[in-house]
Enzyme design. Structure first.
Site, PDB file in Angstrom:
ATOM      1  N   LYS A  66       0.837  -1.004  -0.142  1.00  0.00           N
ATOM      2  CA  LYS A  66       0.023   0.248  -0.222  1.00  0.00           C
ATOM      3  C   LYS A  66       0.937   1.189  -0.087  1.00  0.00           C
ATOM      4  O   LYS A  66       2.026   0.845   1.076  1.00  0.00           O
ATOM      5  CB  LYS A  66      -0.945   0.002   1.426  1.00  0.00           C
ATOM      6  CG  LYS A  66      -1.915   1.080   1.623  1.00  0.00           C
ATOM      7  CD  LYS A  66      -2.631   0.960   2.562  1.00  0.00           C
ATOM      8  CE  LYS A  66      -4.032   1.423   3.168  1.00  0.00           C
ATOM      9  NZ  LYS A  66      -4.187   1.364   4.390  1.00  0.00           N
TER      10      LYS A  66
ATOM     11  N   SER B  81      -9.062   1.045   2.562  1.00  0.00           N
ATOM     12  CA  SER B  81      -8.225   2.001   2.394  1.00  0.00           C
ATOM     13  C   SER B  81      -7.368   1.207   1.167  1.00  0.00           C
ATOM     14  O   SER B  81      -6.417   1.792   0.551  1.00  0.00           O
ATOM     15  CB  SER B  81      -7.877   3.538   2.914  1.00  0.00           C
ATOM     16  OG  SER B  81      -6.834   2.145   4.295  1.00  0.00           O
TER      17      SER B  81
ATOM     18  N   SER C 138      -9.452  -1.636   7.024  1.00  0.00           N
ATOM     19  CA  SER C 138      -8.685  -1.553   6.203  1.00  0.00           C
ATOM     20  C   SER C 138      -8.146  -3.146   5.767  1.00  0.00           C
ATOM     21  O   SER C 138      -8.293  -3.137   4.104  1.00  0.00           O
ATOM     22  CB  SER C 138      -8.155  -0.712   5.206  1.00  0.00           C
ATOM     23  OG  SER C 138      -8.928   0.855   5.908  1.00  0.00           O
TER      24      SER C 138
END
Length: 463
Positions: free
Chosen positions: A83, A157, A181
């Site tokens: 990420k 996210s 997330s």
């Protein structure tokens, strides 16, 4: 690639078998993966894809090491993604905000550990801006839609990380999990999502959302893969003030198929599926399957969990999100997307008195929940109560995001670990997932139960 990898599988066990047999080399895999990336029909997965020649050079170095010593590389040639709130030296970190972009000189601790184990980083993935959201629609880099149906959200996210695994571009990926997330995207993309106990994976080099709650999470095709990555990354980190180890005095529960276990589910009237009858039916089926695995069901009052969840976005922990970017926010508030700005700027309204009062509330809820673990081994919940289309979320971004956190937002506040695993499919082909939760440091025990459930309930991995 198709001759070497049956069904295109990138799970770690399959790749390791091919490497040991000499029928596949990391350089060959890298070439094939970059072709897959170029041909992938799902848009907006990547914020920064590492150059092919850079990854090929790393693969060549690994092959040279492998010829002389096949030990010490537990993730030899295994491709992964991270990420884009996790640092990689020499490559930009954006946290999905272009004006915030910076280029770190050091990689995150977890990245260094993975690379040292032989893993190959392919790139950095899309996310909800500043890791604020569970929907996957809050990024100026575009929406990466659900691989199973592009009308639906992927969850975020960390959704870019989940989609990269689910579309067969990498074997595993790292996300972060503050409010869910690392679990919600797994549930929406037919993956395993491990949210470890806080502090077991270092957050050094991870840009914070709520620093006191943040966890590095793992998306994988199997529970075994997630546990392998977890064990590589897990180690005390003296430069991370939030790093911790399982206390020596705390025994690790052992899972065995012959030992009955006790699991809790909320009272029926406290289960919320937001009108989605198929999700309700699939969760009921999951409960029955856990009973067949030897589980003894116990219904509990879910109220303390729900009250805890409210603290995350309705309490002063929102101010912690503001603290992470306070200088940037003061100088460039309009650099944030409107919905992200709306959430984070709410942090200014909380005082130190509010923070202490909420902390006292949290202590009360933690005490109430602590009594639960005297009678059960784990809590079993839907990963989410439903799924939404992108259009639905864009029409009502805050309320629907809140709905998706019904079963997730309390986990880090209550210091729990969690495994999200696939649990079936809706009639329209979208996957649905369930989540196992337990007190901190029971990660391996939960993983054993999650693996048994996944093995007996699913014949698919990712797509």
């Amino acid at each position: 690639m198709s001759r070497s990898l049956p069904n295109g599988s990138l799970d770690i066990a399959t790749l390791q078998k091919l490497y040991h047999a000499g029928t596949l080399r990391p350089t060959e895999l890298v070439e094939a993966l970059y072709e897959r990336v170029a041909q992938c029909s799902v848009p907006n997965i990547w914020i920064h894809l590492l150059p092919r020649e850079v990854v090929l050079a790393q693969a060549n170095e690994l092959e040279a090491r492998w010829k002389s010593d096949k030990t010490g590389l537990p993730l030899y040639g295994i491709p992964y993604a991270i990420k884009d709130n996790i640092d990689v030296a020499g490559y930009p970190t954006t946290v999905a905000c272009p004006e915030f972009r910076y280029v770190p000189t050091e990689s995150a601790t977890v990245v260094n550990r993975l690379n040292s184990s032989g893993a190959l980083l392919i790139g950095k993935t899309n996310l909800d801006q500043f890791a604020t959201g569970l929907v996957g629609t809050r990024s100026p880099y575009g929406i990466s839609p659900n691989p199973f149906d592009s009308r639906f959200i992927p969850g975020r996210s960390s959704s870019g990380s989940a989609v990269a695994v689910s579309t067969g571009l990498v074997s595993f990926s790292l996300g972060t999990d503050t409010a869910g997330s690392g679990r919600v995207p797994a549930g929406f993309t037919n993956l395993v999502g491990l949210k470890p106990s806080k502090g077991l994976l270092s957050t050094k080099g991870v840009f914070p959302a709520c620093r006191s709650l943040d966890c590095v999470s793992i998306f994988a095709l199997t529970c075994a893969d997630a546990l392998t990555v977890f064990n590589v990354c897990r180690a005390p980190d003296p430069v991370d003030p939030f790093s911790r180890e399982r206390p020596a005095y705390l025994p690790q529960k052992q899972h065995a198929t012959t030992r009955p276990f006790r699991f809790a589910v909320p009272y029926r009237e406290q289960l919320e599926f937001f009108g989605n009858g198929e999700y309700a039916a699939l969760f009921s089926s999951a409960v029955e399957r856990f009973e067949k695995l030897g589980g003894q069901k116990q219904e509990i009052d879910f109220g303390p969990f729900l009250e805890t969840a409210k603290l995350l976005y309705q309490g002063p922990w929102v101010a912690e999100r503001l603290a992470a970017i306070k200088d940037f926010f003061a100088e460039k508030p309009d650099a944030l997307l409107p919905v992200t700005k709306r959430i984070i700027e709410a942090g200014v309204r909380f005082s130190a008195v509010d923070a202490y009062e909420s902390y006292y509330q949290l202590q009360t809820y933690q005490q109430l929940v602590r009594t639960l673990w005297r009678t059960v081994d784990l809590l079993l919940l839907p990963t989410t109560g439903t799924i939404y289309t992108i259009a639905e979320v864009e029409a009502d971004p805050v309320l629907l995001n809140t709905n998706l956190g019904y079963y997730t937002n309390f986990v880090n506040l209550l210091d729990l670990c969690a495994w999200a695993v696939p649990s079936g499919f809706l009639k329209n082909g979208l996957p649905m997932g369930i989540t196992l939760m337990a007190p901190a440091f029971q990660d391996e025990y939960l993983g054993g139960l999650a693996a048994e459930f996944h093995h007996q309930s699913s014949s698919t991995m990712g797509p």
